[in-house]
Design an enzyme around this catalytic site. Structure first.
Site, PDB file in Angstrom:
ATOM      1  N   LYS A 179       0.813  -1.215   0.000  1.00 26.57           N
ATOM      2  CA  LYS A 179       0.000   0.000   0.000  1.00 26.57           C
ATOM      3  C   LYS A 179       0.847   1.266   0.000  1.00 26.57           C
ATOM      4  O   LYS A 179       0.512   2.255  -0.651  1.00 26.57           O
ATOM      5  CB  LYS A 179      -0.928  -0.006   1.218  1.00 26.57           C
ATOM      6  CG  LYS A 179      -1.902   1.161   1.264  1.00 26.57           C
ATOM      7  CD  LYS A 179      -2.808   1.062   2.465  1.00 26.57           C
ATOM      8  CE  LYS A 179      -3.777   2.235   2.519  1.00 26.57           C
ATOM      9  NZ  LYS A 179      -4.675   2.165   3.694  1.00 26.57           N
ATOM     10  N   HIS A 233     -10.089  -6.363   8.669  1.00 23.63           N
ATOM     11  CA  HIS A 233      -8.882  -5.542   8.863  1.00 23.63           C
ATOM     12  C   HIS A 233      -8.533  -5.404  10.339  1.00 23.63           C
ATOM     13  O   HIS A 233      -7.392  -5.055  10.681  1.00 23.63           O
ATOM     14  CB  HIS A 233      -9.093  -4.159   8.240  1.00 23.63           C
ATOM     15  CG  HIS A 233      -7.830  -3.369   8.064  1.00 23.63           C
ATOM     16  ND1 HIS A 233      -6.865  -3.706   7.149  1.00 23.63           N
ATOM     17  CD2 HIS A 233      -7.358  -2.274   8.708  1.00 23.63           C
ATOM     18  CE1 HIS A 233      -5.857  -2.840   7.218  1.00 23.63           C
ATOM     19  NE2 HIS A 233      -6.134  -1.960   8.165  1.00 23.63           N
ATOM     20  N   ARG A 272      -5.471  -7.023  11.787  1.00 23.65           N
ATOM     21  CA  ARG A 272      -4.212  -6.270  11.717  1.00 23.65           C
ATOM     22  C   ARG A 272      -4.014  -5.454  13.005  1.00 23.65           C
ATOM     23  O   ARG A 272      -2.919  -5.449  13.574  1.00 23.65           O
ATOM     24  CB  ARG A 272      -4.224  -5.366  10.481  1.00 23.65           C
ATOM     25  CG  ARG A 272      -2.936  -4.589  10.219  1.00 23.65           C
ATOM     26  CD  ARG A 272      -2.977  -4.043   8.795  1.00 23.65           C
ATOM     27  NE  ARG A 272      -2.027  -2.977   8.548  1.00 23.65           N
ATOM     28  CZ  ARG A 272      -0.750  -3.160   8.201  1.00 23.65           C
ATOM     29  NH1 ARG A 272      -0.282  -4.390   8.094  1.00 23.65           N
ATOM     30  NH2 ARG A 272       0.037  -2.140   7.964  1.00 23.65           N
ATOM     31  N   HIS A 285       4.604   0.046   8.157  1.00 23.54           N
ATOM     32  CA  HIS A 285       4.335   1.470   8.376  1.00 23.54           C
ATOM     33  C   HIS A 285       5.626   2.268   8.240  1.00 23.54           C
ATOM     34  O   HIS A 285       6.675   1.866   8.740  1.00 23.54           O
ATOM     35  CB  HIS A 285       3.723   1.696   9.757  1.00 23.54           C
ATOM     36  CG  HIS A 285       2.316   1.206   9.874  1.00 23.54           C
ATOM     37  ND1 HIS A 285       1.975   0.050  10.556  1.00 23.54           N
ATOM     38  CD2 HIS A 285       1.154   1.709   9.386  1.00 23.54           C
ATOM     39  CE1 HIS A 285       0.663  -0.125  10.482  1.00 23.54           C
ATOM     40  NE2 HIS A 285       0.147   0.849   9.780  1.00 23.54           N
TER      41      HIS A 285
END
Length: 357
Positions: free
Chosen positions: A232, A300, A303, A326
């Protein structure tokens, strides 16, 4: 001087021809409006500040968004393309008939307020984040139009309005016996791929799209890593696999129902074109969690749960970021939700210090 003539339709047309400038013409309802526009335009030409605005006056937001979706959106990730198409439909529905030149900050602010006061087709309030992202798309469209399309726009009206505050961070965690009931239901489900995907999501904190898009050659069971070439945030990463995740991947790779011509680890049925795509489980997941009374638990959230568990077990922020992908600690913080009762146990485990006198 401008030439002003009356048209057969009863309107007034002003035509300006000035050396060094393209011929400019515009039609008005009254002669005075035509004269005022002509004087203002000629004055701007003399001062060297005139901008040809006819392009932005003719192009509606609907046409501009169609051009954006055709030219700009295809350069983005598939998930972003789909999201932008949905946001564009909403903008077109409410603002599509306005020209780019006519869309003012006041009109856009009214759109913001009406969207925030509305509900979705499911009866839920439209979230602040949804409206923020719609406005972000509109703002970037203006940025592209100003820099690249040459429509004569001088400013971005979206920059002149307040954006909705971000909604509260999502902190849904598995509680009580939810994990046991959830995985018991997954064990009973006819297709074991859904259980494997859920286990991997919880243990590796990978996104569902990252898991379902994996090909067999991207998972190395000997080294216990999964390689994600496209994520992403745009950076590839290697995901370490603990023993539980490794076992789930081993079972998935040994799946006897995998067709010989398919290298997807989690595969779906062939489409109308005969091609197999990643296993789609959204509908099944929705039915399963509603049956368990866990409608508010999103896939999600695995996560969130996984990152929080690793943080509780003492994994450093730097290693957590490497695991989750991240790029900033602020982004990581949004996914780390530590339980108060667990922190109490951690505090009790710290060495005691003498009370001050």
């Amino acid at each position: 001087m401008a030439t002003i003539v009356k048209t057969p339709a009863g309107t007034w047309k002003a035509v300006i021809r000035k050396t060094g400038w393209p011929t400019n013409a515009k039609t008005f309802r009254t002669k005075r409006d035509a004269e005022d526009w002509s004087r203002r335009t000629e004055d701007e030409m003399v001062r060297g500040v005139y901008i040809q605005r006819s392009g932005s006056e003719r192009m509606t937001l609907e046409k501009a968004l169609q051009r954006y979706l055709a030219d700009v959106t295809p350069t983005k990730k598939p998930s972003t393309r789909k999201a932008e198409t949905t946001k564009a439909k909403q903008l077109i529905l409410n603002l599509g008939k306005y020209s780019l030149a006519a869309l003012s900050a006041e009109i856009i602010a009214d759109y913001r307020d009406s969207r925030l006061a509305s509900t979705s087709k499911h009866g839920r309030p439209i979230s602040n984040n949804t409206v923020r992202l719609e406005l972000a798309l509109l703002s970037h469209l203006y940025t592209v139009a100003i820099k690249e399309w040459g429509l004569g726009l001088t400013f971005n009206p979206v920059l002149n309005i307040r954006k909705p505050r971000p909604g509260p961070e999502r902190d849904r965690r598995l509680a009580g016996d939810e994990e046991r009931r959830l995985f018991a239901a997954l064990n009973d489900y006819s297709n074991p791929m859904l259980r494997w995907i859920a286990v991997i999501a919880l243990e590796t904190v990978m996104r569902s799209s990252e898991i379902t898009g994996l090909r067999c050659h991207q998972v190395n069971l000997q080294k216990r890593v999964a390689f994600l070439p496209d994520t992403k945030n745009g950076s590839p990463r290697e995901v370490p696999l603990n023993e539980t995740a490794t076992e789930a991947f081993r079972d998935a790779l040994d799946n006897p129902t995998r067709p010989n011509d398919c290298d997807l680890i989690f595969f779906g049925e062939p489409g109308k074109d005969g091609k197999r795509r990643p296993y789609a489980f959204t509908k099944t997941w929705g039915l399963l969690k509603r049956k368990l009374g866990m409608s508010d638990f999103r896939f999600h959230d695995f996560r969130h749960e996984g990152i929080s568990r690793y943080a509780e077990r003492g994994l450093s922020a730097q290693k957590l970021a490497a695991l989750s992908g991240h790029k900033s600690m602020q982004q990581l913080k949004r996914y780390t939700h530590l339980r108060g009762e667990d922190l109490v146990r951690d505090l009790d485990a710290l060495p005691k210090r003498r009370p001050t006198a």
